[in-house]
Design a protein around this motif. Structure first.
Motif, PDB file in Angstrom:
ATOM      1  N   UNK A   1       0.838  -1.204   0.000  1.00  8.38           N
ATOM      2  CA  UNK A   1       0.000   0.000   0.000  1.00  8.38           C
ATOM      3  C   UNK A   1       0.872   1.252   0.000  1.00  8.38           C
ATOM      4  N   UNK A   2       1.919   1.261   0.834  1.00 12.64           N
ATOM      5  CA  UNK A   2       2.843   2.401   0.825  1.00 12.64           C
ATOM      6  C   UNK A   2       3.420   2.611  -0.568  1.00 12.64           C
ATOM      7  N   UNK A   3       3.808   1.520  -1.218  1.00 13.01           N
ATOM      8  CA  UNK A   3       4.482   1.615  -2.518  1.00 13.01           C
ATOM      9  C   UNK A   3       3.558   2.146  -3.608  1.00 13.01           C
ATOM     10  N   UNK A   4       2.319   1.658  -3.654  1.00  7.80           N
ATOM     11  CA  UNK A   4       1.430   2.113  -4.732  1.00  7.80           C
ATOM     12  C   UNK A   4       1.019   3.566  -4.522  1.00  7.80           C
ATOM     13  N   UNK A   5       0.880   3.981  -3.268  1.00  3.39           N
ATOM     14  CA  UNK A   5       0.567   5.392  -3.000  1.00  3.39           C
ATOM     15  C   UNK A   5       1.746   6.276  -3.384  1.00  3.39           C
TER      16      UNK A   5
END
Length: 311
Positions: free
Chosen positions: A296-300
């Protein structure tokens, strides 16, 4: 052959610890039916387990009311013990499985309806394909999720909770602006300044169903405005705006660039809110939960421009 007395006692203790799990579920859910759904058993099984443990301990663990079950003092003491045992099991799982490269199990994500449906859901494909034994439960709805009650493994919220054993990190700030359908704007008086918003139809939240004070922003944008259509669901507000019902404050990551929406007063009206990713301190080191959080951190991070105000 008769089982030795020691073995019988050991089994009884094992049954008791299993019963504790039912007490914890009822305390967290508030009702027997909700606890039964979480545990994957029927209503009668939950009642039977609670009754059995109360007889064994000679203590009343819950007050039974029409509105649900509330723990007695004895029940709260047992819940604290059961919660500590659950935490120990979680830590043990993390220690044993921490080195495993293969992720197995289920991770439940609780997220606001707009972020969960419009942004996150279409960006989980790579995660699921990379880990074929990992199951994702995405609960995208307008509500707060209690990590302490294990309603979710990961929660996305608009602010950090003031207390509790919760660890959190900001995902991103996001911008909101006023939007309306071209057909609505064509059929109503032109809007060239904030004062021109008076008399226009607005779409917004139901005040008493606001789950976070950060969403109470309509009066900030248009003082004195009253929404003609109110919904607790952001997707419903978006669809009503597209249909030409009125003007709405919408996140740019959902509305910007859509041909069926026009940004109203783009230079004069911009709000900023934040998304936070939160986990319970006991479970944040579980490999499967950590992997989902990092995804989730990466896609945001990879699409941070999407959350900024449209240029």
């Amino acid at each position: 052959m008769r089982e030795p007395a020691g073995g019988a006692k050991a089994d009884a203790k094992g049954d008791m610890w299993d019963d504790y799990r039912f007490v914890l579920a009822v305390h967290r859910a508030g009702t027997v039916s909700a606890a039964a759904r979480r545990l994957g058993v029927d209503h009668a099984t939950v009642i039977r387990r609670i009754d059995r443990l109360e007889r064994r301990l000679s203590e009343k663990l819950f007050h039974r009311r029409a509105s649900g079950y509330t723990a007695t003092q004895a029940g709260l003491a047992l819940v604290a013990t059961a919660d500590a045992v659950e935490s120990a099991i979680i830590h043990g799982e993390a220690a044993i499985g921490g080195a495993a490269s293969r992720l197995v199990g289920t991770v439940r994500i609780g997220a606001p309806d707009g972020f969960g449906s419009a942004f996150l859901a279409p960006r989980l494909t790579a995660l699921v394909e990379r880990h074929p034994d990992l199951d994702i439960e995405l609960v995208a709805t307008a509500r707060l999720f209690s990590l302490s009650k294990r309603e979710a493994d990961i929660a996305i919220g608009l602010s950090l909770p003031p207390e509790g054993r919760i660890v959190g990190r900001k995902l991103t700030d996001y911008a909101l602006k006023l939007y309306a359908a071209p057909a609505y704007l064509a059929g109503h008086p032109p809007i060239r300044a904030r004062r021109d918003l008076q008399g226009h139809r607005f779409i917004g939240y139901i005040d008493e169903l606001l789950y976070s004070p950060e969403l109470d922003y309509l009066h900030q944008v248009a003082p004195g405005a009253s929404a003609r259509l109110r919904s607790a669901n952001l997707n419903a507000q978006l669809q009503a705006t597209v249909a030409g019902l009125g003007i709405a404050v919408l996140p740019c990551f959902m509305a910007a660039g859509r041909p069926d929406l026009t940004c109203v007063l783009p230079d004069a009206v911009t709000l900023t809110r934040s998304f936070w990713l939160m986990m319970h301190a006991d479970s944040r080191d579980l490999a499967r939960i950590r992997a989902v959080a990092e995804h989730i951190y990466a896609v945001v991070e990879g699409e941070r421009a999407l959350f900024a105000a449209e240029g």
